[in-house]
Design a protein around this motif. Structure first.
Motif, PDB file in Angstrom:
ATOM      1  N   MET A   7       0.762  -0.876  -0.100  1.00 15.22           N
ATOM      2  CA  MET A   7       0.008  -0.378   0.002  1.00 15.22           C
ATOM      3  C   MET A   7       0.860   1.010   0.206  1.00 15.22           C
ATOM      4  O   MET A   7       1.366   1.425   0.892  1.00 15.22           O
ATOM      5  N   ILE A   8       0.565   2.692  -0.528  1.00 13.50           N
ATOM      6  CA  ILE A   8       1.771   3.734  -1.089  1.00 13.50           C
ATOM      7  C   ILE A   8      -0.140   4.657  -0.496  1.00 13.50           C
ATOM      8  O   ILE A   8      -1.089   4.801  -1.252  1.00 13.50           O
ATOM      9  N   ARG A   9       0.396   5.169   0.969  1.00  9.49           N
ATOM     10  CA  ARG A   9      -0.743   6.162   1.167  1.00  9.49           C
ATOM     11  C   ARG A   9       0.425   8.039   1.322  1.00  9.49           C
ATOM     12  O   ARG A   9       1.935   7.656   1.767  1.00  9.49           O
ATOM     13  N   LYS A  10      -0.111   8.844   1.328  1.00 12.71           N
ATOM     14  CA  LYS A  10       0.394  10.163   2.377  1.00 12.71           C
ATOM     15  C   LYS A  10       1.158   9.268   3.737  1.00 12.71           C
ATOM     16  O   LYS A  10       0.447   9.138   4.121  1.00 12.71           O
ATOM     17  N   GLN A 109      13.144  -6.698  -3.911  1.00  9.44           N
ATOM     18  CA  GLN A 109      11.913  -7.381  -3.875  1.00  9.44           C
ATOM     19  C   GLN A 109      10.675  -6.884  -4.984  1.00  9.44           C
ATOM     20  O   GLN A 109      10.354  -6.030  -4.721  1.00  9.44           O
ATOM     21  N   GLY A 110      11.598  -5.133  -5.931  1.00  7.43           N
ATOM     22  CA  GLY A 110      10.866  -4.804  -6.922  1.00  7.43           C
ATOM     23  C   GLY A 110      10.389  -3.488  -6.225  1.00  7.43           C
ATOM     24  O   GLY A 110       9.233  -3.541  -6.102  1.00  7.43           O
ATOM     25  N   VAL A 111      10.803  -3.373  -5.146  1.00  5.55           N
ATOM     26  CA  VAL A 111       9.425  -1.991  -4.547  1.00  5.55           C
ATOM     27  C   VAL A 111       9.851  -1.030  -5.302  1.00  5.55           C
ATOM     28  O   VAL A 111       8.607  -0.053  -4.925  1.00  5.55           O
ATOM     29  N   LEU A 112      11.070  -0.427  -6.022  1.00  7.25           N
ATOM     30  CA  LEU A 112      11.072   0.812  -6.824  1.00  7.25           C
ATOM     31  C   LEU A 112      10.248   0.891  -7.579  1.00  7.25           C
ATOM     32  O   LEU A 112       9.291   1.800  -7.812  1.00  7.25           O
ATOM     33  N   GLY A 113       9.885  -0.582  -8.543  1.00 12.44           N
ATOM     34  CA  GLY A 113       9.734  -0.137  -9.227  1.00 12.44           C
ATOM     35  C   GLY A 113       7.567  -0.714  -9.145  1.00 12.44           C
ATOM     36  O   GLY A 113       7.281   0.207 -10.472  1.00 12.44           O
ATOM     37  N   GLU A 114       7.588  -0.958  -7.986  1.00 11.76           N
ATOM     38  CA  GLU A 114       5.957  -0.630  -7.788  1.00 11.76           C
ATOM     39  C   GLU A 114       5.639   0.725  -7.246  1.00 11.76           C
ATOM     40  O   GLU A 114       4.784   1.129  -7.574  1.00 11.76           O
ATOM     41  N   ILE A 115       6.730   1.695  -7.136  1.00  8.81           N
ATOM     42  CA  ILE A 115       6.579   3.494  -6.544  1.00  8.81           C
ATOM     43  C   ILE A 115       6.358   3.511  -7.852  1.00  8.81           C
ATOM     44  O   ILE A 115       5.722   4.687  -8.038  1.00  8.81           O
ATOM     45  N   VAL A 116       7.639   3.147  -8.732  1.00  9.97           N
ATOM     46  CA  VAL A 116       7.566   3.910 -10.301  1.00  9.97           C
ATOM     47  C   VAL A 116       6.204   4.210 -10.851  1.00  9.97           C
ATOM     48  O   VAL A 116       5.721   4.819 -11.350  1.00  9.97           O
ATOM     49  N   ALA A 117       5.394   2.547 -11.236  1.00 12.08           N
ATOM     50  CA  ALA A 117       4.627   2.173 -11.345  1.00 12.08           C
ATOM     51  C   ALA A 117       2.813   2.826 -11.020  1.00 12.08           C
ATOM     52  O   ALA A 117       2.813   3.736 -11.650  1.00 12.08           O
ATOM     53  N   TRP A 118       3.280   3.419  -9.623  1.00  9.06           N
ATOM     54  CA  TRP A 118       2.037   4.185  -9.358  1.00  9.06           C
ATOM     55  C   TRP A 118       2.537   5.621  -9.360  1.00  9.06           C
ATOM     56  O   TRP A 118       1.795   6.304  -9.491  1.00  9.06           O
ATOM     57  N   GLY A 150      12.149   2.076 -15.940  1.00  7.19           N
ATOM     58  CA  GLY A 150      11.901   2.088 -17.703  1.00  7.19           C
ATOM     59  C   GLY A 150      12.250   3.810 -17.616  1.00  7.19           C
ATOM     60  O   GLY A 150      12.269   4.768 -18.367  1.00  7.19           O
ATOM     61  N   TYR A 151      13.501   4.746 -16.542  1.00 12.77           N
ATOM     62  CA  TYR A 151      13.984   5.958 -16.795  1.00 12.77           C
ATOM     63  C   TYR A 151      15.760   5.470 -17.853  1.00 12.77           C
ATOM     64  O   TYR A 151      15.991   4.679 -17.927  1.00 12.77           O
ATOM     65  N   GLU A 169      15.100  10.512 -16.976  1.00 13.03           N
ATOM     66  CA  GLU A 169      13.498  10.399 -17.328  1.00 13.03           C
ATOM     67  C   GLU A 169      12.552   9.302 -17.280  1.00 13.03           C
ATOM     68  O   GLU A 169      14.166   8.547 -18.338  1.00 13.03           O
ATOM     69  N   LYS A 170      11.299   9.726 -17.752  1.00 19.63           N
ATOM     70  CA  LYS A 170      10.430   8.263 -17.783  1.00 19.63           C
ATOM     71  C   LYS A 170       9.524   8.630 -18.736  1.00 19.63           C
ATOM     72  O   LYS A 170       8.920   9.578 -18.228  1.00 19.63           O
ATOM     73  N   LEU A 171       9.453   8.214 -19.904  1.00 20.01           N
ATOM     74  CA  LEU A 171       7.825   8.637 -20.365  1.00 20.01           C
ATOM     75  C   LEU A 171       7.345   7.929 -20.492  1.00 20.01           C
ATOM     76  O   LEU A 171       7.160   6.747 -20.572  1.00 20.01           O
TER      77      LEU A 171
END
Length: 172
Positions: A7-10, A109-118, A150-151, A169-171
């Protein structure tokens, strides 16, 4: 973002101790790796509280455990106005991830990828077509993670205190 135990939240002021624990662990890891990043008292509690007050501070939880923290901004970053040794992929409006760090037990564990996708989903929802981020030239593990997410490496930027960083940068 929710799903798969993540989960990502403020972030809220009550999250400050967990966030600072993740950041301080990263400072120790960077120093032990000989990387002169986050070694001058930044980021500190005041910076994170400022991010929270602006609504930019986020926390990533996996199975309820604080596993990562980052700041996410919509719009222009003054430190990205000038880029040397290359150029940005676009001149379009963009979003920015800053101060991202992942707790040691959750790295790889792919956390950065999940954050970037979000962040990509959130960016597209608001009409942005690219995202930017920067890292220390010696932070090879972050560079590999950014490329995997993908950056594209674009060139050199200077932080507000004059330290050189590599801009990506990521398009979308």
């Amino acid at each position: 973002m929710e799903g798969g135990g993540a989960m990502i939240r403020k972030a809220m002021p009550a999250d400050l101790p967990a966030i600072m624990e993740i950041i301080n662990e990263a400072k120790v890891t960077l120093k032990a790796s000989g990387i002169d990043q986050w070694q001058k008292g930044y980021p500190n509690e005041a910076v994170i509280l400022q991010d929270m007050a602006g609504g930019y501070s986020y926390i990533y939880l996996r199975d309820g455990i604080p596993a990562a923290t980052f700041a996410f901004f919509y719009g222009e970053d003054p430190t990205y106005k000038v880029i040397t040794e290359g150029q940005w992929l676009t001149d379009n409006p963009y979003t920015v991830i800053h101060r991202i760090t992942i707790k040691g037990t959750f790295r790889g564990q792919g956390v950065l990828g999940e954050i970037v996708a979000w962040a990509g989903d959130e960016s597209r929802k608001r009409g942005y077509s690219s995202m930017r981020i920067d890292t220390h030239p010696d932070n090879k593990s972050m560079q590999r993670a950014l490329q995997k997410a993908g950056y594209t490496y674009c060139g050199h930027i200077l932080t507000s205190i004059g330290d050189m960083r590599w801009g990506y940068e990521k398009l979308l």
